[in-house]
Write a protein that holds these residues in place. Structure first.
Motif, PDB file in Angstrom:
ATOM      1  N   THR A 152       0.808  -1.228   0.000  1.00  0.00           N
ATOM      2  CA  THR A 152       0.000   0.000   0.000  1.00  0.00           C
ATOM      3  C   THR A 152       0.839   1.275   0.000  1.00  0.00           C
ATOM      4  O   THR A 152       0.288   2.362  -0.135  1.00  0.00           O
ATOM      5  CB  THR A 152      -0.937   0.034   1.219  1.00  0.00           C
ATOM      6  N   ASN A 153       2.177   1.147   0.164  1.00  0.00           N
ATOM      7  CA  ASN A 153       3.019   2.347   0.126  1.00  0.00           C
ATOM      8  C   ASN A 153       2.860   3.066  -1.215  1.00  0.00           C
ATOM      9  O   ASN A 153       2.924   2.437  -2.280  1.00  0.00           O
ATOM     10  CB  ASN A 153       4.492   1.973   0.317  1.00  0.00           C
ATOM     11  N   HIS A 154       2.648   4.368  -1.168  1.00  0.00           N
ATOM     12  CA  HIS A 154       2.548   5.242  -2.352  1.00  0.00           C
ATOM     13  C   HIS A 154       1.272   5.008  -3.167  1.00  0.00           C
ATOM     14  O   HIS A 154       1.170   5.498  -4.295  1.00  0.00           O
ATOM     15  CB  HIS A 154       3.767   5.091  -3.268  1.00  0.00           C
ATOM     16  N   LEU A 155       0.311   4.260  -2.619  1.00  0.00           N
ATOM     17  CA  LEU A 155      -0.949   4.065  -3.332  1.00  0.00           C
ATOM     18  C   LEU A 155      -2.005   5.013  -2.800  1.00  0.00           C
ATOM     19  O   LEU A 155      -2.052   5.300  -1.606  1.00  0.00           O
ATOM     20  CB  LEU A 155      -1.443   2.620  -3.180  1.00  0.00           C
ATOM     21  N   CYS A 176       1.536 -11.362   2.957  1.00  0.00           N
ATOM     22  CA  CYS A 176       1.657  -9.896   2.877  1.00  0.00           C
ATOM     23  C   CYS A 176       2.332  -9.325   4.118  1.00  0.00           C
ATOM     24  O   CYS A 176       1.969  -9.661   5.250  1.00  0.00           O
ATOM     25  CB  CYS A 176       0.269  -9.277   2.717  1.00  0.00           C
ATOM     26  N   ILE A 177       3.325  -8.458   3.903  1.00  0.00           N
ATOM     27  CA  ILE A 177       3.907  -7.622   4.953  1.00  0.00           C
ATOM     28  C   ILE A 177       3.353  -6.220   4.764  1.00  0.00           C
ATOM     29  O   ILE A 177       3.450  -5.655   3.663  1.00  0.00           O
ATOM     30  CB  ILE A 177       5.442  -7.565   4.864  1.00  0.00           C
ATOM     31  N   SER A 178       2.748  -5.649   5.787  1.00  0.00           N
ATOM     32  CA  SER A 178       2.202  -4.293   5.665  1.00  0.00           C
ATOM     33  C   SER A 178       2.044  -3.674   7.043  1.00  0.00           C
ATOM     34  O   SER A 178       1.799  -4.376   8.026  1.00  0.00           O
ATOM     35  CB  SER A 178       0.848  -4.319   4.956  1.00  0.00           C
ATOM     36  N   HIS A 179       2.183  -2.334   7.094  1.00  0.00           N
ATOM     37  CA  HIS A 179       1.902  -1.588   8.325  1.00  0.00           C
ATOM     38  C   HIS A 179       0.456  -1.101   8.350  1.00  0.00           C
ATOM     39  O   HIS A 179       0.003  -0.563   9.349  1.00  0.00           O
ATOM     40  CB  HIS A 179       2.834  -0.373   8.433  1.00  0.00           C
ATOM     41  N   ASP A 180      -0.263  -1.266   7.223  1.00  0.00           N
ATOM     42  CA  ASP A 180      -1.625  -0.743   7.087  1.00  0.00           C
ATOM     43  C   ASP A 180      -2.602  -1.710   7.749  1.00  0.00           C
ATOM     44  O   ASP A 180      -2.996  -2.733   7.173  1.00  0.00           O
ATOM     45  CB  ASP A 180      -1.950  -0.567   5.598  1.00  0.00           C
ATOM     46  N   LYS A 181      -3.027  -1.396   8.968  1.00  0.00           N
ATOM     47  CA  LYS A 181      -3.874  -2.304   9.732  1.00  0.00           C
ATOM     48  C   LYS A 181      -5.221  -2.526   9.054  1.00  0.00           C
ATOM     49  O   LYS A 181      -5.753  -3.642   9.048  1.00  0.00           O
ATOM     50  CB  LYS A 181      -4.086  -1.749  11.145  1.00  0.00           C
ATOM     51  N   ALA A 182      -5.787  -1.473   8.476  1.00  0.00           N
ATOM     52  CA  ALA A 182      -7.081  -1.614   7.804  1.00  0.00           C
ATOM     53  C   ALA A 182      -6.968  -2.563   6.615  1.00  0.00           C
ATOM     54  O   ALA A 182      -7.871  -3.372   6.368  1.00  0.00           O
ATOM     55  CB  ALA A 182      -7.593  -0.248   7.354  1.00  0.00           C
ATOM     56  N   PHE A 183      -5.865  -2.484   5.879  1.00  0.00           N
ATOM     57  CA  PHE A 183      -5.643  -3.384   4.744  1.00  0.00           C
ATOM     58  C   PHE A 183      -5.526  -4.832   5.215  1.00  0.00           C
ATOM     59  O   PHE A 183      -6.148  -5.739   4.657  1.00  0.00           O
ATOM     60  CB  PHE A 183      -4.380  -2.963   3.993  1.00  0.00           C
ATOM     61  N   LEU A 184      -4.741  -5.054   6.278  1.00  0.00           N
ATOM     62  CA  LEU A 184      -4.568  -6.408   6.809  1.00  0.00           C
ATOM     63  C   LEU A 184      -5.884  -6.955   7.356  1.00  0.00           C
ATOM     64  O   LEU A 184      -6.189  -8.139   7.193  1.00  0.00           O
ATOM     65  CB  LEU A 184      -3.493  -6.416   7.897  1.00  0.00           C
TER      66      LEU A 184
END
Length: 620
Positions: A152-155, A176-184
């Protein structure tokens, strides 16, 4: 029906030099799995991804994958080939014209939603566009296992929501590795948690991970407590002495010593894992009530002979204590707005007025303030010495680095050796050492781990100054802001009260109203289709010149405003004296009455200045 096993790793051991990263690592990935991979920075998330792809060999253990199974990996960085088009990059893995033709429909399915021009050249794209091109390539390949590293970075938010739907409906497995909790929360049905060299599998999605992990840690804490009680009993027995001739007792003593060493090692690792970034609450000096004002601001840029509007007749008043989140597509004007606010740019028309006493702290997503050759130490203490001034108090550089989860041995490393997440933590450490009364954070959550993200949310919730956050992290915005500015493009900006969830609800309601109005207009048009049309010429706009009296008032208002601001400062300083009432009750009473009147006069004068500036602009 049992899902097909795609990949299995059992009893794996992976080391870097003398340091063992994984020992006894075991996991399975089956068809349809939607897995999020979480863990602190340095826990081995990237290494695990490389184990899955097979690019990292195991020191011990076994790795098995289904024959013919394919793996795709969306990595953080790609190197563009000069002159290569986006279309050629995305479809370069297809070897024949027939295959390319068969997949051409994916241009509309993937490239267009990602905002990519198929004919654009890869070496001319921005960093965010390169990430979207890599995303498009990974999706059209349709591998059996798709690995996503911070997708999700830069999206933009609309693209993130589109990607959520794509991942949820993906036929293969996703890690998936992500810091975006809503996405996860939206895409996952399982969590791989890397914790102190082991992998724990949460059988639920990320939405239940906090509850599940807290239960695991509570259980571990109870086990450590019981081990400690048993160990103390054994140590008490050992302290009474052991007869050397009794081999049974000597063996028991050796076991006690071994258990003691293992217990203290396990307890130390547990406490280090539970450690959080902690910083004291940020106190800010009270600034004037109005922090900044945009009045009928116009700003645009010329690209290939075409004028691109960024701000058009834009007016906004930012008050002390406002907490504003900024959303919008790349190129919609968010960065231009920040640069106008900080004085780096001048408007083409209109006024940007700033409080004279305001000071900024600015977290820049490009990290332009970090010098790659400098060490972490020099970055925090550029003037030399071994202390950094943290909100008026000296702190040793190594101690302050530990607050942000840096090992003190890293203090002399150059910044260029840090990962993206570590660079962001260093930027936060630098900005938060001396935060001003106006804090601007441009995409601060990129590459941060969950612990640092939680710390930042907690800190910002207690921040008393004025806050502006540019972010695509929906959960982060919900936790930190109370107003939303949505940059829609072409100079159009909409304001909403609340966080991201409130913005979504308001936008959906607005679309519903617009749809209903459009339907009503269609019905009206149908009824009036045969009615005679009467077209009236619009009267020519006439501009009236400002009178001398109004121009005189406008010319003198800045002096009046400055005098009122000076008077208010003096009154506030005098009333801050705790002995004033005892020393001069009359003066205290007069000043107390005058202060709110002066503040009201200042508000009226500033509002009048805006009105007269508008009249002047219209008369030109």
């Amino acid at each position: 029906m049992v899902a097909r096993l795609l990949l299995s790793v059992q009893d794996a051991c992976v080391s870097f030099g003398d340091k063992k990263l994984f020992d006894g690592l075991s996991f399975n990935i089956t068809e349809g799995d939607k897995i999020c991979l979480v863990g602190k920075n340095g826990a081995g998330k990237t290494t695990l991804m490389n184990i899955i792809t097979g690019t990292r060999d195991l020191d011990d253990g076994t790795r098995w994958q289904l024959q013919g199974m394919t793996i795709g990996y969306l990595q953080q960085d790609i190197t563009p080939t000069k002159g290569q088009s986006v279309y050629d990059f995305v479809f370069s893995q297809f070897s024949t014209e027939e295959q390319i033709a068969a997949n051409a429909y994916k241009v509309d399915m993937v490239l267009h939603p990602l905002g990519l021009d198929p004919q654009a050249k890869m070496d001319k794209l921005s960093g965010g566009q390169l990430r979207r091109a890599a995303m498009a390539r990974a999706l059209v390949e349709e591998p059996d296992i798709l690995l996503l590293d911070e997708p999700t970075n830069h999206l933009d938010l609309d693209v993130i929501e589109w990607l959520e739907g794509m991942v949820r409906g993906y036929h293969g497995a996703v890690v998936c590795i992500s810091h975006d909790k809503a996405f996860l929360n939206a895409i996952s049905d399982k969590v791989f948690w890397l914790d102190r060299g082991t992998l724990k599998v949460c059988p639920y999605g990320f939405s239940r991970f906090d509850e599940w992990s807290a239960m695991i840690l509570d259980q571990e804490a109870r086990t450590l407590h019981n081990r400690e009680k048993a160990l103390l009993q054994e140590l008490e027995w050992a302290s009474r002495g052991v007869k050397a001739r009794r081999k049974r007792n000597q063996r028991r003593l050796d076991l006690v010593k071994a258990e003691r060493d293992k217990f203290f090692k396990d307890k130390g690792e547990f406490l280090r894992m539970m450690a959080k970034i902690e910083i004291s609450p940020i106190e800010t000096e009270v600034s004037s009530k109005i922090v900044a004002e945009f009045f009928k601001v116009k700003k645009g840029f010329n690209e290939d002979g075409r004028e691109i509007p960024i701000l058009d007749q834009f007016s906004l008043r930012i008050m002390r204590g406002d907490r504003i989140g900024i959303l919008g597509r790349n190129g919609s004007g968010k960065t231009t707005f920040l640069r106008l606010l900080t004085g780096e740019l001048e408007p083409d028309a209109g006024k940007v007025k700033m409080s004279r006493e305001i000071e900024f702290s600015y977290f820049d997503q490009t990290r332009r303030d970090l010098i790659p050759e400098w060490s972490l130490w020099k970055t925090l203490a550029p003037d030399g010495g071994d202390h950094v001034n943290v909100r008026g108090k000296p702190r040793h550089v190594c101690g302050y680095l530990k607050d942000f989860m840096f090992d003190p041995t890293m203090a002399l490393q150059p910044v260029s050796t840090l990962s993206g997440g570590q660079k962001n933590r260093l930027m936060l450490a630098r900005v938060l050492a001396d935060p001003k009364s106006f804090l601007i954070l441009d995409e601060p959550t990129n590459d941060l781990d969950m612990d640092t993200l939680d710390m930042l949310e907690e800190m910002l919730s207690e921040y008393q100054g004025t806050l502006i956050i540019v972010s695509h992290d929906r959960d982060f915005l919900d936790q930190t802001v109370t107003k939303i500015l949505a940059f829609e493009g072409d100079g159009k900006i909409e304001g909403y009260i609340g966080g991201y969830s409130d913005y979504l609800a308001a936008r959906a309601e607005r679309k519903a109203r617009m749809g209903a109005a459009a339907e009503a207009a269609k019905r009206t048009d149908k009824k009036d289709a045969d009615a005679p049309q009467v077209i009236e010429a619009a009267p020519a706009a006439s501009k009236t010149r400002m009178s001398y009296k109004l121009q005189y008032e406008l010319d003198n208002l800045p002096k009046k405003i400055a005098a009122l601001e000076s008077e208010i400062d003096e009154l506030q300083d005098a009333l801050a004296d705790p002995d004033l009432y005892q020393r001069d009750p009359g003066a205290f009473e007069n000043m107390s009455r005058r202060l709110p009147l002066a503040q009201a006069d200042l508000d009226h004068a500033e509002t009048r200045w805006l009105e007269l500036e508008a009249m002047k602009a219209e008369s030109v």
